[in-house]
Design a protein around this motif. Structure first.
Motif, PDB file in Angstrom:
ATOM      1  N   ILE A  19       0.836  -1.190   0.000  1.00  0.00           N
ATOM      2  CA  ILE A  19       0.000   0.000   0.000  1.00  0.00           C
ATOM      3  C   ILE A  19       0.882   1.256   0.000  1.00  0.00           C
ATOM      4  O   ILE A  19       1.597   1.515   0.965  1.00  0.00           O
ATOM      5  CB  ILE A  19      -0.941   0.038   1.223  1.00  0.00           C
ATOM      6  CG1 ILE A  19      -1.681  -1.308   1.371  1.00  0.00           C
ATOM      7  CG2 ILE A  19      -1.918   1.199   1.105  1.00  0.00           C
ATOM      8  CD1 ILE A  19      -2.598  -1.641   0.233  1.00  0.00           C
ATOM      9  N   TYR A  20       0.824   2.017  -1.084  1.00  0.00           N
ATOM     10  CA  TYR A  20       1.572   3.268  -1.210  1.00  0.00           C
ATOM     11  C   TYR A  20       0.727   4.424  -0.698  1.00  0.00           C
ATOM     12  O   TYR A  20       0.421   5.359  -1.421  1.00  0.00           O
ATOM     13  CB  TYR A  20       1.952   3.513  -2.671  1.00  0.00           C
ATOM     14  CG  TYR A  20       3.338   3.031  -3.046  1.00  0.00           C
ATOM     15  CD1 TYR A  20       4.404   3.914  -3.115  1.00  0.00           C
ATOM     16  CD2 TYR A  20       3.568   1.692  -3.322  1.00  0.00           C
ATOM     17  CE1 TYR A  20       5.671   3.481  -3.462  1.00  0.00           C
ATOM     18  CE2 TYR A  20       4.823   1.241  -3.667  1.00  0.00           C
ATOM     19  CZ  TYR A  20       5.879   2.139  -3.738  1.00  0.00           C
ATOM     20  OH  TYR A  20       7.130   1.701  -4.079  1.00  0.00           O
ATOM     21  N   ASP A  21       0.343   4.384   0.576  1.00  0.00           N
ATOM     22  CA  ASP A  21      -0.571   5.424   1.048  1.00  0.00           C
ATOM     23  C   ASP A  21       0.118   6.771   1.252  1.00  0.00           C
ATOM     24  O   ASP A  21      -0.558   7.803   1.350  1.00  0.00           O
ATOM     25  CB  ASP A  21      -1.328   4.991   2.306  1.00  0.00           C
ATOM     26  CG  ASP A  21      -0.459   4.982   3.556  1.00  0.00           C
ATOM     27  OD1 ASP A  21       0.782   4.891   3.438  1.00  0.00           O
ATOM     28  OD2 ASP A  21      -1.039   5.059   4.656  1.00  0.00           O
ATOM     29  N   GLN A  22       1.441   6.791   1.272  1.00  0.00           N
ATOM     30  CA  GLN A  22       2.129   8.084   1.372  1.00  0.00           C
ATOM     31  C   GLN A  22       2.042   8.856   0.059  1.00  0.00           C
ATOM     32  O   GLN A  22       2.321  10.056   0.013  1.00  0.00           O
ATOM     33  CB  GLN A  22       3.602   7.901   1.789  1.00  0.00           C
ATOM     34  CG  GLN A  22       4.534   7.408   0.703  1.00  0.00           C
ATOM     35  CD  GLN A  22       4.559   5.894   0.598  1.00  0.00           C
ATOM     36  OE1 GLN A  22       3.584   5.222   0.889  1.00  0.00           O
ATOM     37  NE2 GLN A  22       5.693   5.358   0.168  1.00  0.00           N
ATOM     38  N   LYS A  23       1.612   8.167  -1.015  1.00  0.00           N
ATOM     39  CA  LYS A  23       1.432   8.813  -2.318  1.00  0.00           C
ATOM     40  C   LYS A  23      -0.049   8.873  -2.689  1.00  0.00           C
ATOM     41  O   LYS A  23      -0.399   9.040  -3.849  1.00  0.00           O
ATOM     42  CB  LYS A  23       2.210   8.058  -3.393  1.00  0.00           C
ATOM     43  CG  LYS A  23       3.719   8.154  -3.239  1.00  0.00           C
ATOM     44  CD  LYS A  23       4.207   9.574  -3.478  1.00  0.00           C
ATOM     45  CE  LYS A  23       5.727   9.635  -3.456  1.00  0.00           C
ATOM     46  NZ  LYS A  23       6.214  11.023  -3.675  1.00  0.00           N
ATOM     47  N   PHE A  24      -0.924   8.718  -1.708  1.00  0.00           N
ATOM     48  CA  PHE A  24      -2.370   8.719  -1.941  1.00  0.00           C
ATOM     49  C   PHE A  24      -2.880  10.125  -2.241  1.00  0.00           C
ATOM     50  O   PHE A  24      -2.496  11.075  -1.570  1.00  0.00           O
ATOM     51  CB  PHE A  24      -3.061   8.162  -0.686  1.00  0.00           C
ATOM     52  CG  PHE A  24      -4.558   8.266  -0.713  1.00  0.00           C
ATOM     53  CD1 PHE A  24      -5.298   7.296  -1.349  1.00  0.00           C
ATOM     54  CD2 PHE A  24      -5.214   9.336  -0.116  1.00  0.00           C
ATOM     55  CE1 PHE A  24      -6.676   7.384  -1.380  1.00  0.00           C
ATOM     56  CE2 PHE A  24      -6.586   9.431  -0.150  1.00  0.00           C
ATOM     57  CZ  PHE A  24      -7.322   8.443  -0.783  1.00  0.00           C
ATOM     58  N   PRO A  25      -3.770  10.291  -3.243  1.00  0.00           N
ATOM     59  CA  PRO A  25      -4.138   9.272  -4.241  1.00  0.00           C
ATOM     60  C   PRO A  25      -3.167   9.248  -5.408  1.00  0.00           C
ATOM     61  O   PRO A  25      -2.710  10.300  -5.867  1.00  0.00           O
ATOM     62  CB  PRO A  25      -5.528   9.729  -4.683  1.00  0.00           C
ATOM     63  CG  PRO A  25      -5.508  11.214  -4.505  1.00  0.00           C
ATOM     64  CD  PRO A  25      -4.607  11.493  -3.329  1.00  0.00           C
TER      65      PRO A  25
END
Length: 229
Positions: A32-38
């Motif tokens: 999960i790349y949530d630091q680049k969300f969205p």
């Protein structure tokens, strides 16, 4: 047992995981790349860098195949990465062509800013819904239904089916059905599930494990613990 990596920026990975669990006897690693969300807000070069790093890390972690669950990531990275990918690579794309076979009128394609690319296809109406991933993470279905309705109000009656071009939309497909109860809705998962089902046979007794990790391959902790339920 085969291990498949799934790359996304949030809960969009969850419907992908569930769909693939029905398709193949695998272990899964959800990155999960949530630091680049969205991810839909990232420019093309950044998406390519993210996709390349994710595939390399998941290959290093022992994955035999990687699914780019994010439609934005798949749209930008699948072709350039496929030729040199160290593992089998699968993309999730907006099912525009599949949806168009079901209508003599128009297909409404909804998603992030990448949906504008579909505008040049015959019988396609593209509508950007940039705030959808944020609402999807919050999980308030009343707000999601209202946002869908408000976003396409001016297009009512102009299309016969809808193609979902954002992975988080797959989780709330039923919300689109509430707004458009008589319209066929296609998500971005059936194509990749079909390809994986064809390549890796499913045995009913097979049950694999699932791990959820961040971009560094480290366990995510409690934030996405519901993936493992």
């Amino acid at each position: 047992m085969l291990t498949i990596g799934i790359v996304d920026d949030g809960i969009g990975a969850y419907p992908t995981l569930n769909k693939l669990r029905q398709s193949a006897p695998c272990n899964f690693i959800c990155m999960i790349y949530d630091q680049k969300f969205p991810l839909g807000n990232c420019h093309g070069g950044e998406l390519l860098s993210i996709g390349s790093a994710a595939v390399a890390k998941l290959s290093e972690m022992g994955c035999d195949a990687v699914v780019l669950s994010s439609v934005a990531l798949s749209s930008r990275c699948f072709k350039p990465l496929s030729s040199s990918c160290p593992v089998e690579l699968f993309g999730c794309d907006a099912p525009v062509m599949h949806a168009s076979t079901y209508t003599a009128s128009n297909v409404l394609v909804v998603g992030d800013r990448f949906v504008t690319r579909a505008q040049n296809l015959p019988n396609v109406i593209a509508r950007e819904m940039r705030d959808f991933p944020i609402l999807a993470e919050a999980g308030d279905e009343r707000e999601i239904v209202k946002y869908i309705s408000d976003s396409v109000e001016s297009l009512y009656g102009q299309f016969d089916c809808i193609a979902l071009a954002n992975s988080s939309m797959n989780m709330y497909k039923h919300c689109f059905s509430r707004v458009f109860p008589n319209v066929q809705i296609f998500d971005s998962l059936e194509g990749v599930a079909r390809r994986i089902r064809k390549k890796y046979k499913k045995l009913p007794k097979d049950e694999g494990s699932c791990a959820v990790v961040n971009a560094d391959g480290e366990p995510f902790g409690e934030k996405y613990a519901f993936f493992l339920e």
